[in-house]
Design an enzyme around this catalytic site. Structure first.
Site, PDB file in Angstrom:
ATOM      1  N   THR A  37     -29.537   0.769 -49.694  1.00 15.02           N
ATOM      2  CA  THR A  37     -29.078  -0.616 -49.709  1.00 15.02           C
ATOM      3  C   THR A  37     -27.686  -0.694 -50.322  1.00 15.02           C
ATOM      4  O   THR A  37     -27.361   0.086 -51.217  1.00 15.02           O
ATOM      5  CB  THR A  37     -30.048  -1.465 -50.558  1.00 15.02           C
ATOM      6  OG1 THR A  37     -31.342  -1.424 -49.956  1.00 15.02           O
ATOM      7  CG2 THR A  37     -29.581  -2.909 -50.664  1.00 15.02           C
ATOM      8  N   ASP A  97     -28.316   7.180 -49.593  1.00 11.14           N
ATOM      9  CA  ASP A  97     -28.033   5.911 -50.267  1.00 11.14           C
ATOM     10  C   ASP A  97     -26.735   6.024 -51.048  1.00 11.14           C
ATOM     11  O   ASP A  97     -26.240   7.128 -51.310  1.00 11.14           O
ATOM     12  CB  ASP A  97     -29.184   5.570 -51.217  1.00 11.14           C
ATOM     13  CG  ASP A  97     -29.299   4.074 -51.501  1.00 11.14           C
ATOM     14  OD1 ASP A  97     -28.387   3.309 -51.108  1.00 11.14           O
ATOM     15  OD2 ASP A  97     -30.301   3.662 -52.111  1.00 11.14           O
ATOM     16  N   GLY A  98     -26.206   4.893 -51.450  1.00 16.13           N
ATOM     17  CA  GLY A  98     -25.072   4.855 -52.343  1.00 16.13           C
ATOM     18  C   GLY A  98     -25.527   4.936 -53.784  1.00 16.13           C
ATOM     19  O   GLY A  98     -26.711   5.085 -54.084  1.00 16.13           O
ATOM     20  N   LYS A 110     -28.510   3.466 -60.035  1.00 10.71           N
ATOM     21  CA  LYS A 110     -28.599   2.653 -58.836  1.00 10.71           C
ATOM     22  C   LYS A 110     -29.236   1.318 -59.196  1.00 10.71           C
ATOM     23  O   LYS A 110     -29.888   1.195 -60.218  1.00 10.71           O
ATOM     24  CB  LYS A 110     -29.447   3.361 -57.774  1.00 10.71           C
ATOM     25  CG  LYS A 110     -28.826   4.640 -57.263  1.00 10.71           C
ATOM     26  CD  LYS A 110     -29.661   5.333 -56.205  1.00 10.71           C
ATOM     27  CE  LYS A 110     -30.138   4.394 -55.145  1.00 10.71           C
ATOM     28  NZ  LYS A 110     -29.028   3.622 -54.526  1.00 10.71           N
ATOM     29  N   GLY A 113     -27.476  -3.668 -56.390  1.00 10.51           N
ATOM     30  CA  GLY A 113     -27.925  -4.631 -55.391  1.00 10.51           C
ATOM     31  C   GLY A 113     -29.337  -5.125 -55.618  1.00 10.51           C
ATOM     32  O   GLY A 113     -29.907  -5.789 -54.760  1.00 10.51           O
ATOM     33  N   GLU A 119     -35.830   1.478 -53.739  1.00 11.01           N
ATOM     34  CA  GLU A 119     -34.990   2.665 -53.577  1.00 11.01           C
ATOM     35  C   GLU A 119     -35.638   3.882 -54.240  1.00 11.01           C
ATOM     36  O   GLU A 119     -35.670   4.969 -53.665  1.00 11.01           O
ATOM     37  CB  GLU A 119     -33.603   2.406 -54.169  1.00 11.01           C
ATOM     38  CG  GLU A 119     -32.764   1.463 -53.331  1.00 11.01           C
ATOM     39  CD  GLU A 119     -31.477   1.039 -54.001  1.00 11.01           C
ATOM     40  OE1 GLU A 119     -30.580   0.544 -53.288  1.00 11.01           O
ATOM     41  OE2 GLU A 119     -31.361   1.179 -55.233  1.00 11.01           O
ATOM     42  N   LYS A 137     -17.044   5.916 -58.397  1.00  6.93           N
ATOM     43  CA  LYS A 137     -18.436   6.093 -58.818  1.00  6.93           C
ATOM     44  C   LYS A 137     -18.662   7.359 -59.640  1.00  6.93           C
ATOM     45  O   LYS A 137     -19.686   7.485 -60.309  1.00  6.93           O
ATOM     46  CB  LYS A 137     -19.360   6.114 -57.587  1.00  6.93           C
ATOM     47  CG  LYS A 137     -19.260   4.871 -56.709  1.00  6.93           C
ATOM     48  CD  LYS A 137     -19.584   3.612 -57.479  1.00  6.93           C
ATOM     49  CE  LYS A 137     -19.742   2.383 -56.599  1.00  6.93           C
ATOM     50  NZ  LYS A 137     -18.504   1.962 -55.953  1.00  6.93           N
TER      51      LYS A 137
END
Length: 240
Positions: A37, A97-98, A110, A113, A119, A137
């Site tokens: 996400t 994922d980011g 993480k 969001g 996640e 990051k």
């Protein structure tokens, strides 16, 4: 030389990661893939859809981590399943994922969001976990600049705050944008954003925070160390 913006880096790292993983045969037809996400994960979902459309990949089964990702998959025609579906069987081949912060030893934060619970469920049940990010990051230590998200039961907010403060963290209840009141997660819970003045051990703190009654999950990801791709301002992509 023109430096890439943050958004340009996100697009670059997403495309590079997906294409590299396909070339390395870490993404292949018939795979069960968890999709993350956020603003870095969405370009990866889009690139995956492009590689399905051009015939490189077939029969990809996706498990998503949020309503945002589910809507994107519906738009791109990527079939979505749950971990409970017999076709998935509770395990994924890969998740991508980011991240909000990435440490040198590949622990990550993480949940910027507010999708950290789903996640973590998806990414801790993936054989291979891949994290992509822009150059901002990559940090020396986690949780001192970008706050650690902690998903909590609303009725437990005050005791959870006090327990986290004993661990050295400063808590702020996350407020909604264009909405009065706190952020409500996809799971109906609230988010505390926690900062530390001094570096902490993410592995130890992930466990300690989750032991607090009223905590649903926290945004330290240390138990499934990822393959990491980080885009640089000069247009290169570093792999860890």
């Amino acid at each position: 030389m023109k430096k890439l913006s943050q958004n340009e880096q996100k697009e670059l790292v997403a495309r590079t990661a997906v294409d590299t993983l396909i070339e390395q045969k870490k993404i292949f037809s018939g795979m069960k893939i968890g999709l993350g996400t956020g603003s870095t994960a969405m370009p990866a979902v889009r690139r995956l859809a492009e590689r399905i459309a051009d015939g490189t990949l077939k029969d990809i089964k996706a498990v998503v981590t949020s309503f945002q990702t589910q809507l994107a998959c519906e738009d791109f025609g990527i079939p979505v399943y749950s971990l409970n579906d017999k076709a998935i069987g509770g395990k994924l081949d890969l998740a991508i994922d980011g991240a909000d912060e990435i440490s040198p030893d590949k622990a990550v934060i993480k949940g910027g969001g507010a999708a950290l619970l789903r996640e973590k469920i998806v990414e801790y049940n993936a054989k291979t976990f891949v994290v992509i990010g822009d150059s901002s990051k990559a940090v020396k230590s986690l949780g001192t600049k970008f706050p650690l998200p902690v998903e909590i039961i609303a009725d437990a907010r005050v005791p959870v705050e006090k327990a986290i403060e004993k661990l050295g963290g400063k808590c702020v209840l996350r407020q909604g944008v264009r909405k009065a009141g706190p952020v409500i997660t996809d799971n109906g819970n609230q988010i505390l954003d926690v900062l530390w003045e001094k570096p902490v051990d993410p592995k130890i703190m992930e466990k300690k925070i989750n032991e607090i009654v009223g905590v649903v999950e926290n945004g330290f990801f240390t138990k499934n160390r990822p393959i990491v791709f980080v885009a640089q301002e000069d247009g290169s992509v570093r792999s860890l």
